[in-house]
Design an enzyme around this catalytic site. Structure first.
Site, PDB file in Angstrom:
ATOM      1  N   GLY A  24     -38.625 -30.129 -29.962  1.00 40.46           N
ATOM      2  CA  GLY A  24     -38.926 -29.586 -31.287  1.00 40.46           C
ATOM      3  C   GLY A  24     -40.396 -29.205 -31.342  1.00 40.46           C
ATOM      4  CD  GLU A  97     -47.382 -34.478 -25.700  1.00 42.59           C
ATOM      5  OE1 GLU A  97     -47.106 -33.258 -25.656  1.00 42.59           O
ATOM      6  OE2 GLU A  97     -47.614 -35.073 -26.755  1.00 42.59           O
ATOM      7  CD  GLN A  99     -45.527 -30.349 -24.136  1.00 41.95           C
ATOM      8  OE1 GLN A  99     -44.499 -31.001 -24.205  1.00 41.95           O
ATOM      9  NE2 GLN A  99     -46.651 -30.735 -24.742  1.00 41.95           N
ATOM     10  CB  CYS A 156     -42.386 -23.067 -47.679  1.00 38.57           C
ATOM     11  SG  CYS A 156     -41.262 -23.205 -46.266  1.00 38.57           S
ATOM     12  CB  VAL A 173     -52.658 -25.929 -21.480  1.00 36.31           C
ATOM     13  CG1 VAL A 173     -53.017 -27.399 -21.664  1.00 36.31           C
ATOM     14  CG2 VAL A 173     -51.320 -25.787 -20.773  1.00 36.31           C
ATOM     15  CG  MET A 174     -56.733 -25.271 -27.162  1.00 29.42           C
ATOM     16  SD  MET A 174     -56.883 -24.325 -28.692  1.00 29.42           S
ATOM     17  CE  MET A 174     -56.117 -25.418 -29.866  1.00 29.42           C
ATOM     18  CB  CYS A 185     -39.929 -22.777 -41.894  1.00 27.89           C
ATOM     19  SG  CYS A 185     -40.621 -21.567 -43.034  1.00 27.89           S
TER      20      CYS A 185
HETATM   21  C1  LIG Z   1     -47.893 -25.429 -29.347  1.00 25.59           C
HETATM   22  C2  LIG Z   1     -48.845 -25.845 -28.263  1.00 25.59           C
HETATM   23  C3  LIG Z   1     -49.309 -27.141 -28.200  1.00 25.59           C
HETATM   24  N1  LIG Z   1     -50.153 -27.523 -27.230  1.00 25.59           N
HETATM   25  C4  LIG Z   1     -50.645 -28.896 -27.177  1.00 25.59           C
HETATM   26  C5  LIG Z   1     -51.184 -29.456 -28.456  1.00 25.59           C
HETATM   27  C6  LIG Z   1     -50.916 -30.938 -28.321  1.00 25.59           C
HETATM   28  O1  LIG Z   1     -52.022 -31.489 -27.600  1.00 25.59           O
HETATM   29  C7  LIG Z   1     -49.634 -31.003 -27.474  1.00 25.59           C
HETATM   30  C8  LIG Z   1     -48.372 -31.219 -28.278  1.00 25.59           C
HETATM   31  O2  LIG Z   1     -48.354 -32.501 -28.821  1.00 25.59           O
HETATM   32  P1  LIG Z   1     -47.179 -33.078 -29.777  1.00 25.59           P
HETATM   33  O3  LIG Z   1     -47.023 -34.493 -29.320  1.00 25.59           O
HETATM   34  O4  LIG Z   1     -45.944 -32.256 -29.562  1.00 25.59           O
HETATM   35  O5  LIG Z   1     -47.682 -32.976 -31.174  1.00 25.59           O
HETATM   36  O6  LIG Z   1     -49.536 -29.734 -26.841  1.00 25.59           O
HETATM   37  C9  LIG Z   1     -50.565 -26.611 -26.255  1.00 25.59           C
HETATM   38  O7  LIG Z   1     -51.322 -26.968 -25.326  1.00 25.59           O
HETATM   39  N2  LIG Z   1     -50.114 -25.338 -26.301  1.00 25.59           N
HETATM   40  C10 LIG Z   1     -49.261 -24.908 -27.264  1.00 25.59           C
HETATM   41  O8  LIG Z   1     -48.861 -23.710 -27.267  1.00 25.59           O
HETATM   42 ZN   LIG Z   2     -42.265 -22.481 -44.330  1.00 20.66          ZN
END
Ligand SMILES: Cc1cn([C@H]2C[C@H](O)[C@@H](COP(=O)(O)O)O2)c(=O)[nH]c1=O
Ligand SMILES: [Zn+2]
Ligand SMILES: Nc1ncnc2c1ncn2[C@@H]1O[C@H](COP(=O)(O)OP(=O)(O)O)[C@@H](O)[C@H]1O
Length: 195
Positions: A24, A97, A99, A156, A173-174, A185
């Site tokens: 999510g 994390e 991703q 909203c 990555v940031m 949304c």
């Molecule tokens: C959308 C997005 C997020 N990130 C980074 C920002 C946060 O440090 C983490 C996500 O943490 P969470 O536990 O899901 O709140 O990811 C990013 O590096 N790049 C992105 O596009």
């Molecule tokens: Zn909204």
């Protein structure tokens, strides 16, 4: 019970592993849900190993920490292959994390699950450009169970599936929190309004 079911349950020799994905937007409760599932496994006295990518040191180097300050100890690793090496004697593996991990992570999770380990993975499904993020889409495809959780849109109040970046930095990555991102949304994300 059907004969085939009976046969199946009676003749299984290896333990049953599985892959669960919790995904999510930011602030949707992924880490909370991951911690909840791992704590229940610990209550059941199962050996649990928890990992996060070395890159994510926002709150703590050793702990996984949710936005509402819930936490659980974890091991930071640089590459998904380390998860295999460090999970030899465990029954449950948690990964947060996800991703940020390399593209080998789905293969690592399959190897763990095929050894009888329950693998619970949490991570962002989309980046700030609403594009599929890292190994999460592939993990969603191969998982037995996928749970998509939602934050509350800060504009909203509707369920939020998108993570809106509040500055104009372009790198994927940031690391950041509320100063840099807000959950939105579909309507509020794509209208792109910043107040
Ligand atoms: C959308 C997005 C997020 N990130 C980074 C920002 C946060 O440090 C983490 C996500 O943490 P969470 O536990 O899901 O709140 O990811 C990013 O590096 N790049 C992105 O596009
Ligand atoms: Zn909204
Ligand atoms: N807009 C929001 N919608 C939902 N929860 C929010 C919001 N802003 C802050 N939170 C907090 O974030 C918590 C979820 O944090 P966490 O599990 O770390 O989320 P995730 O890992 O998905 O980023 C919620 O329980 C709540 O306390």
């Amino acid at each position: 019970m059907l004969f085939s079911e009976h046969n199946f349950t009676q003749h299984r020799t290896s333990p049953i592993g599985s892959i669960e994905v919790i995904t999510g937007s930011m602030f949707s409760g992924k880490t909370e849900e991951l911690i909840r599932r791992l704590r229940r496994a610990q209550f059941a006295k199962l050996p649990v190993e928890i990992f996060k990518p070395e890159v994510d040191v926002r709150y703590d180097e050793q702990f996984i920490v949710s936005h509402n300050s819930n936490s659980i100890p974890s091991t930071p690793v640089a590459h998904s292959s380390a998860i295999l090496l460090l999970s030899a004697d465990t029954k449950v593996v948690g990964i947060d994390e996800a991703q940020f991990f390399d593209d080998e992570l789905p293969h690592v999770c399959v190897q763990l699950a095929n050894k009888g380990i329950r693998v619970v993975v949490a991570g962002l499904d989309m980046d700030f450009k609403a594009q599929p993020f890292g190994p999460i889409p592939a993990l969603m495809a191969i998982a037995e169970h996928v749970t998509k959780v939602h934050a509350v849109c800060v504009r909203c109040g509707a369920p939020a599936a998108y993570s809106y970046r509040l500055n104009d930095r372009e790198e994927r990555v940031m690391l950041g929190e509320k100063e840099s991102y807000e959950p939105r949304c579909r309507s509020c994300y794509f209208s792109g309004q910043i107040t």
